[in-house]
Design an enzyme around this catalytic site. Structure first.
Site, short mmCIF file in Angstrom:
data_model
loop_
_atom_site.label_atom_id
_atom_site.label_comp_id
_atom_site.label_asym_id
_atom_site.label_seq_id
_atom_site.Cartn_x
_atom_site.Cartn_y
_atom_site.Cartn_z
N HIS A 1 -7.85 -3.09 9.88
CA HIS A 1 -7.48 -2.99 8.46
C HIS A 1 -6.27 -3.87 8.15
O HIS A 1 -5.46 -4.19 9.01
CB HIS A 1 -7.25 -1.53 8.03
CG HIS A 1 -6.00 -0.87 8.51
ND1 HIS A 1 -5.90 0.49 8.63
CD2 HIS A 1 -4.78 -1.35 8.85
CE1 HIS A 1 -4.68 0.80 9.04
NE2 HIS A 1 -3.99 -0.30 9.18
N ASN B 1 -7.76 -0.90 13.79
CA ASN B 1 -9.19 -0.90 13.44
C ASN B 1 -9.55 -2.11 12.56
O ASN B 1 -10.60 -2.13 11.94
CB ASN B 1 -9.56 0.40 12.72
CG ASN B 1 -8.82 0.57 11.39
OD1 ASN B 1 -7.98 -0.26 11.04
ND2 ASN B 1 -9.13 1.63 10.67
N GLU C 1 -9.58 -0.49 4.75
CA GLU C 1 -10.17 0.01 5.99
C GLU C 1 -11.52 -0.65 6.23
O GLU C 1 -12.07 -1.29 5.32
CB GLU C 1 -10.35 1.54 5.88
CG GLU C 1 -9.08 2.32 5.56
CD GLU C 1 -8.18 2.56 6.79
OE1 GLU C 1 -8.33 1.83 7.80
OE2 GLU C 1 -7.34 3.46 6.73
N ASP D 1 0.84 -1.20 0.00
CA ASP D 1 0.00 0.00 0.00
C ASP D 1 0.88 1.25 0.00
O ASP D 1 2.09 1.17 0.26
CB ASP D 1 -0.99 -0.01 1.17
CG ASP D 1 -0.33 -0.21 2.54
OD1 ASP D 1 0.91 -0.19 2.62
OD2 ASP D 1 -1.06 -0.38 3.53
C1 GLP Z 1 -0.66 0.84 8.46
C2 GLP Z 1 -0.51 0.24 7.05
C3 GLP Z 1 -0.59 -1.24 7.09
C4 GLP Z 1 0.08 -1.72 8.32
C5 GLP Z 1 -0.80 -1.42 9.48
C6 GLP Z 1 -0.29 -1.82 10.83
O1 GLP Z 1 -1.46 1.97 8.43
N1 GLP Z 1 -1.39 0.78 6.06
O2 GLP Z 1 -0.04 -1.78 5.90
O3 GLP Z 1 0.33 -3.09 8.21
O4 GLP Z 1 -1.18 -0.06 9.45
O5 GLP Z 1 0.72 -0.95 11.23
P1 GLP Z 1 1.72 -1.28 12.44
O6 GLP Z 1 2.48 -2.48 12.03
O7 GLP Z 1 2.60 -0.06 12.53
O8 GLP Z 1 0.89 -1.51 13.64
#
Ligand code: GLP
Length: 252
Positions: free
Chosen positions: A138, A136, A143, A71
């Site tokens: 995602h 959340n 989302e 992403d």
């Molecule tokens: C982010 C990204 C995701 C990521 C997720 C978890 O916003 N868009 O690809 O895997 O949230 O993030 P983290 O690993 O920092 O908790």
């Protein structure tokens, strides 16, 4: 959903990165032309550090592999420290010699919809998709509200994701949109890995794995995949440790 359900690997925090790296490098050794989709975020940082260290110590070569970015924020300038391509290059790709072929998401042109369509084509037929889990529910920028057949597309970001760009990753401005490999492409991949660490993820992991699937938690759709592995550390499964009740009369 597969009859066996997801493979849940619960690992001590101290062994998490090395174990996931072992499995990924085994996969790469068996399949040098691996086409793998990788996330950014904080969760994979120790994994990428481990992979970079192994590469220096002669791990299987990444030369024939392809890494597809999961992403990307729309609207952040090239080189912004929060950009997912910048972070993945810095944390992993630039440290692999020779590096894999890298497929970033082209958000620097004038047409984000066209960039999303091009990335949708790049994300077809992946061998492995590695994902983090958002608080959340995602995965990528899928989302809440995302559906299991969604293609790679331009999406509006949840407020928590927008805030993360500046607060956690140091973006120069707050993006409101992003492009993400869609759940449809993720579920089409040969194999899916979900990386989850830390006690703050325990509730959302439980929601994703144990409660009925639904659009409120896009990660819950991953259970439809016949080869889903969840690599969790112990805290992500156990959740917050209960505080011991203070003895009556003890100091605060
Ligand atoms: C982010 C990204 C995701 C990521 C997720 C978890 O916003 N868009 O690809 O895997 O949230 O993030 P983290 O690993 O920092 O908790």
């Amino acid at each position: 959903m597969s009859s066996g359900g997801p493979r849940l690997r619960v690992l001590p925090a101290s062994a998490w990165a090395a174990t996931v790296a072992d499995e990924l490098l085994d996969r790469l050794a068996a399949e040098p032309r691996l086409r793998v989709c990788l996330p950014t975020g904080d969760t994979p940082v120790p994994l990428y550090a481990e992979l970079a260290a192994r590469d220096a110590a002669r791990s299987p070569s990444w030369a024939q592999a392809t890494v597809v970015l999961l992403d990307e924020w729309a609207g952040l300038p090239p080189g912004d420290p929060a950009r997912c391509d910048v972070r993945l290059r810095r944390q992993l790709l630039d440290q692999l010699a020779p590096p894999p072929r890298f497929v970033p998401i082209d958000v620097d042109g004038s047409d984000d919809e066209a960039a999303a369509r091009a990335h949708d084509a790049a994300a077809r037929g992946l061998d492995l998709v590695v994902l983090g889990l958002g608080m959340n529910g995602h995965v990528g920028f899928n989302e809440p509200g995302s559906r299991p057949d969604d293609p790679t597309r331009l999406v509006r970001l949840a407020v928590s994701s927008r805030e993360a760009a500046t607060a956690r990753y140091g973006a120069a401005l707050t993006p409101t949109a992003g492009i993400t490999v869609g759940l449809g492409r993720i579920l089409e991949a040969t194999e899916v890995w979900l990386l989850v660490t830390g006690e703050r993820k325990a509730d959302v992991l439980r929601r994703a794995l144990r409660e009925p699937e639904g659009v409120d938690c896009p990660a819950s759709y991953l259970r439809r995949h016949p080869r889903l592995t969840v690599f969790a550390d112990e805290a992500a499964v156990a959740g917050p440790r209960r505080r011991r009740p203070r003895a009556p009369g003890s100091a605060a």
